[in-house]
Scaffold this active site. Structure first.
Site, PDB file in Angstrom:
ATOM      1  N   ASP A   6       0.869  -1.177   0.000  1.00 44.68           N
ATOM      2  CA  ASP A   6       0.000   0.000   0.000  1.00 44.68           C
ATOM      3  C   ASP A   6       0.903   1.223   0.000  1.00 44.68           C
ATOM      4  OD1 ASP A   6      -2.380   1.615   0.373  1.00 44.68           O
ATOM      5  OD2 ASP A   6      -1.703   1.929   2.428  1.00 44.68           O
ATOM      6  N   SER A   7       0.295   2.391  -0.188  1.00 42.31           N
ATOM      7  CA  SER A   7       1.074   3.625  -0.185  1.00 42.31           C
ATOM      8  C   SER A   7       1.601   3.973   1.211  1.00 42.31           C
ATOM      9  CB  SER A   7       0.201   4.767  -0.704  1.00 42.31           C
ATOM     10  OG  SER A   7      -1.003   4.823   0.038  1.00 42.31           O
ATOM     11  N   CYS A  69      -3.934  -1.105  -1.881  1.00 41.23           N
ATOM     12  CA  CYS A  69      -4.327   0.283  -2.092  1.00 41.23           C
ATOM     13  C   CYS A  69      -5.360   0.378  -3.227  1.00 41.23           C
ATOM     14  CB  CYS A  69      -3.075   1.073  -2.452  1.00 41.23           C
ATOM     15  SG  CYS A  69      -3.403   2.761  -2.917  1.00 41.23           S
ATOM     16  N   GLU A 146      -5.941   9.873   9.652  1.00 45.81           N
ATOM     17  CA  GLU A 146      -4.547   9.872  10.107  1.00 45.81           C
ATOM     18  C   GLU A 146      -4.335  10.798  11.298  1.00 45.81           C
ATOM     19  OE1 GLU A 146      -1.721   9.989   6.922  1.00 45.81           O
ATOM     20  OE2 GLU A 146      -2.381   7.987   6.336  1.00 45.81           O
ATOM     21  N   CYS A 178     -11.342   2.857  -0.135  1.00 40.22           N
ATOM     22  CA  CYS A 178     -10.036   3.379   0.299  1.00 40.22           C
ATOM     23  C   CYS A 178      -9.625   2.659   1.573  1.00 40.22           C
ATOM     24  CB  CYS A 178     -10.128   4.884   0.550  1.00 40.22           C
ATOM     25  SG  CYS A 178      -8.588   5.600   1.149  1.00 40.22           S
ATOM     26  N   HIS A 180      -8.313   3.578   4.257  1.00 44.05           N
ATOM     27  CA  HIS A 180      -8.532   4.216   5.555  1.00 44.05           C
ATOM     28  C   HIS A 180      -9.989   4.202   6.013  1.00 44.05           C
ATOM     29  CE1 HIS A 180      -4.561   5.595   4.643  1.00 44.05           C
ATOM     30  NE2 HIS A 180      -4.493   6.389   5.688  1.00 44.05           N
TER      31      HIS A 180
HETATM   32  N1  DGL Z   1      -4.079   3.770   0.202  1.00 47.68           N
HETATM   33  C1  DGL Z   1      -4.789   4.767  -0.551  1.00 47.68           C
HETATM   34  C2  DGL Z   1      -6.070   4.164  -1.150  1.00 47.68           C
HETATM   35  O1  DGL Z   1      -6.588   3.140  -0.719  1.00 47.68           O
HETATM   36  C3  DGL Z   1      -5.109   5.991   0.278  1.00 47.68           C
HETATM   37  C4  DGL Z   1      -3.925   6.840   0.623  1.00 47.68           C
HETATM   38  C5  DGL Z   1      -3.198   7.439  -0.606  1.00 47.68           C
HETATM   39  O2  DGL Z   1      -3.731   8.362  -1.246  1.00 47.68           O
HETATM   40  O3  DGL Z   1      -2.131   6.957  -0.916  1.00 47.68           O
HETATM   41  O4  DGL Z   1      -6.587   4.706  -2.090  1.00 47.68           O
END
Ligand code: DGL
Length: 256
Positions: A6-7, A69, A146, A178, A180
């Protein structure tokens, strides 16, 4: 070994679901903090970053990879074919949504990158052209989670604002597109009401993972769960604690 990337730490919501299903198997998680956020990056940049992350996980021994992600999952058709199966979080969520909707109106919330990619809409149409998808970019939600603003009145107002068009469109199923957003699920549920089915892409991918491991006869070895990051961030410990309820020891790798 199952590889997940993931990012950042957000994908730990996906890891959490996978870890419940495979607690004793080797799992490797890569949080690409050096490139966070993916949500506002160009499709080509997201593709290049994803290829590097996949190469790293394969070099570590991953036999199957989950793109945790949603933003990167939106660009999954652009990725090179690999010797290991690569799952994304969008396809399983879309399948569940198509099965769940009774009135053929599905909503999806995600980052700008995810919503602008049109990936959810396109993949839902491929399954059932009669389903219409209402997508809403909700870019303020990642920073709110966050910063641990989950229960704040301001977050409730922002959620109400973001969810208004989806309610007005009369959707009966909402995809949390997403990493989060599962942390905001109770708040979202309260606003949308009990009749709306909420699908988390983190939960959806586990079923697909189990199916693929079985069908492709992938052998997973017993072992520990390892966590890598491409950079540190000041709130990494706070977020991982929030997402998993425990502290994680991350190892830094230089991929970029
Ligand atoms: N992990 C990203 C997603 O699920 C969210 C955070 C980002 O923008 O990198 O889209």
């Amino acid at each position: 070994m199952i590889g997940i990337f993931d990012s950042g730490a957000g994908g730990l919501t996906v890891y959490k679901e996978i870890a419940v299903a495979y607690p004793e198997k080797q799992i490797i998680y890569l949080g690409d903090l050096a490139n966070l956020p993916y949500g506002s990056k160009s499709p080509e940049m997201i593709r290049r970053i994803a290829e590097k992350n996949i190469d790293f996980l394969i070099s570590k021994g991953a036999k199957i990879i989950v793109i945790a992600c949603n933003t990167a999952s939106g660009r999954s058709p652009l990725l090179k074919k690999r010797p290991v199966p690569i799952l994304n979080v969008i396809d399983p969520a879309v399948k569940l949504a198509a099965e769940s909707t009774k009135n053929n109106k599905v909503g999806v919330i995600g980052t700008l990158g995810t919503i602008n990619s049109g990936a959810y809409e396109e993949r839902i149409k491929n399954i059932n052209p009669k389903i219409s998808t209402v997508g809403e970019a909700t870019p303020l939600l990642v920073p709110l989670v966050e910063e641990n603003w989950i229960d704040k009145i301001e977050t409730k107002r922002i959620l109400k604002h973001y969810l208004r068009p989806l309610k007005a469109a009369g959707i009966d199923t909402l995809i949390l597109g997403c990493t989060h957003y599962p942390l905001l699920q109770p708040q979202i549920k309260r606003i949308m009401g009990p009749k709306i089915k909420i699908i988390s892409s983190a939960q959806a991918v586990v079923g697909e993972l189990e199916k693929t491991i079985k069908n492709k006869k992938i052998k997973l070895n017993p072992g520990v769960h390892q966590f890598y990051i491409t950079d540190y961030s000041l709130n990494l410990d706070k977020i991982s604690q929030k997402f998993l309820g425990k502290k994680i020891k991350f190892e830094k790798v230089h991929l970029f």
